[in-house]
Scaffold this motif. Structure first.
Motif, mmCIF file in Angstrom:
data_model
loop_
_atom_site.group_PDB
_atom_site.id
_atom_site.type_symbol
_atom_site.label_atom_id
_atom_site.label_comp_id
_atom_site.label_asym_id
_atom_site.label_seq_id
_atom_site.Cartn_x
_atom_site.Cartn_y
_atom_site.Cartn_z
ATOM 1 N N LEU A 203 0.836 -1.195 0.000
ATOM 2 C CA LEU A 203 0.000 0.000 0.000
ATOM 3 C C LEU A 203 0.869 1.242 0.000
ATOM 4 C CD1 LEU A 203 -2.447 -1.155 2.846
ATOM 5 C CD2 LEU A 203 -2.592 -1.670 0.394
ATOM 6 N N LYS A 204 0.631 2.120 -0.964
ATOM 7 C CA LYS A 204 1.374 3.382 -1.053
ATOM 8 C C LYS A 204 0.363 4.525 -1.104
ATOM 9 C CE LYS A 204 5.397 1.521 -3.524
ATOM 10 N NZ LYS A 204 4.898 0.126 -3.648
ATOM 11 N N THR A 205 0.405 5.386 -0.090
ATOM 12 C CA THR A 205 -0.470 6.548 -0.062
ATOM 13 C C THR A 205 0.380 7.796 0.129
ATOM 14 O OG1 THR A 205 -0.825 6.395 2.336
ATOM 15 C CG2 THR A 205 -2.351 5.187 0.916
ATOM 16 N N GLY A 206 -0.071 8.901 -0.421
ATOM 17 C CA GLY A 206 0.681 10.147 -0.317
ATOM 18 C C GLY A 206 0.125 11.035 0.764
ATOM 19 N N VAL A 207 -0.770 11.935 0.386
ATOM 20 C CA VAL A 207 -1.444 12.820 1.335
ATOM 21 C C VAL A 207 -2.839 12.249 1.545
ATOM 22 C CG1 VAL A 207 -2.212 15.170 1.793
ATOM 23 C CG2 VAL A 207 -0.133 14.769 0.466
ATOM 24 N N ASN A 220 -0.179 -12.511 4.950
ATOM 25 C CA ASN A 220 1.126 -12.958 5.464
ATOM 26 C C ASN A 220 2.218 -11.914 5.261
ATOM 27 O OD1 ASN A 220 1.528 -13.138 2.718
ATOM 28 N ND2 ASN A 220 1.640 -15.372 2.670
ATOM 29 N N LYS A 221 1.896 -10.874 4.496
ATOM 30 C CA LYS A 221 2.868 -9.812 4.263
ATOM 31 C C LYS A 221 2.138 -8.513 3.997
ATOM 32 C CE LYS A 221 6.872 -8.577 1.404
ATOM 33 N NZ LYS A 221 7.719 -8.962 0.249
ATOM 34 N N LEU A 222 2.611 -7.442 4.652
ATOM 35 C CA LEU A 222 2.033 -6.122 4.410
ATOM 36 C C LEU A 222 3.158 -5.094 4.416
ATOM 37 C CD1 LEU A 222 -1.189 -4.562 5.847
ATOM 38 C CD2 LEU A 222 0.924 -3.243 5.804
ATOM 39 N N SER A 223 3.213 -4.323 3.351
ATOM 40 C CA SER A 223 4.170 -3.221 3.254
ATOM 41 C C SER A 223 3.371 -1.955 2.964
ATOM 42 C CB SER A 223 5.180 -3.477 2.137
ATOM 43 O OG SER A 223 6.031 -2.361 1.963
ATOM 44 N N ALA A 224 3.580 -0.914 3.774
ATOM 45 C CA ALA A 224 2.831 0.328 3.588
ATOM 46 C C ALA A 224 3.768 1.525 3.668
ATOM 47 C CB ALA A 224 1.728 0.450 4.634
ATOM 48 N N GLU A 225 3.634 2.422 2.694
ATOM 49 C CA GLU A 225 4.369 3.690 2.688
ATOM 50 C C GLU A 225 3.347 4.817 2.681
ATOM 51 O OE1 GLU A 225 7.189 4.005 -0.450
ATOM 52 O OE2 GLU A 225 7.956 1.959 -0.183
ATOM 53 N N THR A 226 3.422 5.671 3.691
ATOM 54 C CA THR A 226 2.488 6.783 3.786
ATOM 55 C C THR A 226 3.258 8.084 3.789
ATOM 56 O OG1 THR A 226 2.473 6.783 6.211
ATOM 57 C CG2 THR A 226 0.896 5.336 5.103
ATOM 58 N N GLY A 227 2.659 9.121 3.218
ATOM 59 C CA GLY A 227 3.322 10.413 3.156
ATOM 60 C C GLY A 227 2.918 11.322 4.290
ATOM 61 N N VAL A 228 1.784 12.002 4.118
ATOM 62 C CA VAL A 228 1.289 12.949 5.106
ATOM 63 C C VAL A 228 -0.148 12.590 5.457
ATOM 64 C CG1 VAL A 228 0.768 15.374 5.577
ATOM 65 C CG2 VAL A 228 2.761 14.777 4.185
ATOM 66 N N GLY A 229 -0.452 12.529 6.755
ATOM 67 C CA GLY A 229 -1.821 12.260 7.156
ATOM 68 C C GLY A 229 -1.913 11.325 8.341
ATOM 69 N N ALA A 230 -3.103 10.804 8.559
ATOM 70 C CA ALA A 230 -3.361 9.883 9.666
ATOM 71 C C ALA A 230 -3.768 8.534 9.094
ATOM 72 C CB ALA A 230 -4.463 10.432 10.564
ATOM 73 N N ILE A 240 -2.510 -17.110 11.251
ATOM 74 C CA ILE A 240 -1.252 -17.298 10.521
ATOM 75 C C ILE A 240 -0.294 -16.174 10.923
ATOM 76 C CG2 ILE A 240 -2.302 -18.458 8.539
ATOM 77 C CD1 ILE A 240 -2.103 -15.817 7.009
ATOM 78 N N ASP A 241 1.017 -16.424 10.766
ATOM 79 C CA ASP A 241 2.013 -15.403 11.093
ATOM 80 C C ASP A 241 2.180 -14.435 9.917
ATOM 81 O OD1 ASP A 241 2.306 -16.728 13.452
ATOM 82 O OD2 ASP A 241 4.219 -17.678 12.939
ATOM 83 N N ALA A 242 2.597 -13.223 10.239
ATOM 84 C CA ALA A 242 2.699 -12.204 9.195
ATOM 85 C C ALA A 242 3.839 -11.238 9.486
ATOM 86 C CB ALA A 242 1.390 -11.432 9.079
ATOM 87 N N ASP A 243 4.373 -10.656 8.403
ATOM 88 C CA ASP A 243 5.382 -9.600 8.490
ATOM 89 C C ASP A 243 4.747 -8.293 8.025
ATOM 90 O OD1 ASP A 243 7.474 -11.309 9.324
ATOM 91 O OD2 ASP A 243 7.834 -11.922 7.247
ATOM 92 N N MET A 244 4.943 -7.232 8.811
ATOM 93 C CA MET A 244 4.435 -5.906 8.463
ATOM 94 C C MET A 244 5.580 -4.902 8.485
ATOM 95 S SD MET A 244 0.827 -5.512 10.566
ATOM 96 C CE MET A 244 0.608 -3.833 9.942
ATOM 97 N N GLU A 245 5.642 -4.065 7.459
ATOM 98 C CA GLU A 245 6.628 -2.991 7.412
ATOM 99 C C GLU A 245 5.911 -1.693 7.080
ATOM 100 O OE1 GLU A 245 10.750 -1.721 5.100
ATOM 101 O OE2 GLU A 245 10.106 -3.815 5.124
ATOM 102 N N LEU A 246 5.932 -0.758 8.022
ATOM 103 C CA LEU A 246 5.230 0.511 7.865
ATOM 104 C C LEU A 246 6.248 1.643 7.819
ATOM 105 C CD1 LEU A 246 2.379 -0.045 10.506
ATOM 106 C CD2 LEU A 246 2.464 -0.788 8.114
ATOM 107 N N ASP A 247 6.230 2.395 6.728
ATOM 108 C CA ASP A 247 7.147 3.522 6.536
ATOM 109 C C ASP A 247 6.293 4.784 6.439
ATOM 110 O OD1 ASP A 247 9.127 5.288 5.907
ATOM 111 O OD2 ASP A 247 10.024 4.068 4.329
#
Length: 315
Positions: A203-207, A220-230, A240-247
């Motif tokens: 998931l890639k979100t900006g503003v 089982n996998k979640l990668s998220a990049e957020t810019g500005v906001g909540a 099941i087990d999962a890996d999450m990476e939040l930037d």
């Protein structure tokens, strides 16, 4: 003292003041939407600095343009994007309504039956809501309200595995006058996912302001990049087990975790604060709860936060 040091100090004070007002409730995170929507003013200020280099009064005027004008607009008129969500009525493929903002709907059937799926979402400006489907006959529903145009959706399916890409219209990654405004267009995206499929989410979100409700979704996998906001993530006990990476860039990040789920969190924060349950164990920048490695569901979570607040809530 050098002027560069003075101006650098003023900018740091401004950032600290904004974050303080947000924490005290006088500002909402959508202030940053208004602030960055004034990017043409930044160019004007930069031009003044280049032309009148060395003149203190011009440099002060440039700083006032950059720092004060968005404040005056925000408190006098309101946020440039109220981010109110409109729920489209139709689920037919790309159904369009006759209004300033257009409504698009797209649906994918779960036939033949899909067991694993990848979702790549790129949504630059607007509100994103992700939730689960009530019916197992569908793999995915996408509902969009947009002033930018029809979203670009592609599907690559091989046997029991599917890869779906959802992208906002190309110009959505720039602030265009008249598009993001109080009385004008809105940019909203709602995605509903099949509960029985195991998902890999990018998931890639900006503003934006986003609610990612994964309470009934297996991943089982979640990668998220957020810019500005909540952004708010709601997790479930999925078995099941999962890996999450939040930037995260600038804003507020909230993660809601069931009490019976094991969690290990690695945190890297910049100008921000982190609020975790007091019972969690800490070793350096790593936090674990008592259920980790023993629970039905274990989540390895990595958080990188620039400016703002990170809050983990146990329910």
């Amino acid at each position: 003292m050098k002027r560069s040091n003075i101006f650098g100090g003023i900018i740091l004070i401004f950032i600290g003041l904004v974050l303080l007002l947000v924490n005290l409730g006088y500002l909402q995170w959508n202030f940053f939407i208004t602030f960055f929507s004034f990017w043409p003013i930044f160019l004007i200020a930069l031009g003044l600095l280049i032309i009148f280099r060395g003149r203190l009064w011009v440099q002060i005027l440039a700083l006032l343009l950059i720092l004060v004008l968005p404040f005056l607009y925000y408190f006098g008129v309101g946020s440039l994007n109220s981010l109110q969500f409109i729920r489209p009525n139709s689920i037919n493929t790309y159904s369009v309504s006759r209004q300033k903002t257009k409504e698009y709907s797209w649906s994918m059937a779960n036939e033949p039956k899909i067991e694993k799926a990848e979702l790549d979402l790129a949504y630059g400006v607007g509100k994103v809501i992700l939730d689960s489907l009530s019916s197992s006959s569908k793999l995915l529903d996408v509902k969009v309200v947009s002033s930018f145009g029809k979203p670009d959706i592609s599907v690559n399916q091989r046997g029991s595995t599917a890869k779906i890409s959802v992208e906002q219209a190309e110009r959505s990654f720039f602030f265009i006058p008249g598009i993001v405004s109080n009385g004008g267009g809105r940019e909203d995206c709602e995605l509903n996912l099949n509960r029985d499929v195991i998902w890999a989410l990018d998931l890639k979100t900006g503003v934006s302001q986003s609610i990612i409700n994964l309470e009934d979704i297996k991943f089982n996998k979640l990668s998220a990049e957020t810019g500005v906001g909540a952004v708010k993530f709601i997790l479930g006990d999925m078995g099941i087990d999962a890996d999450m990476e939040l930037d995260a860039g600038v804003g507020e990040l909230t993660i809601v975790i069931p009490k019976d789920v094991g969690v290990r969190v690695d945190v890297d924060t910049g100008l921000g604060a982190i609020d975790l349950p007091g019972s969690w164990q800490r070793k350096g920048d790593t936090y674990t709860n008592s259920k980790y490695s023993q629970a039905n569901t274990n989540i390895n979570l990595t958080i990188k936060q620039g400016i703002g607040k990170v809050e983990i809530v146990t329910k």
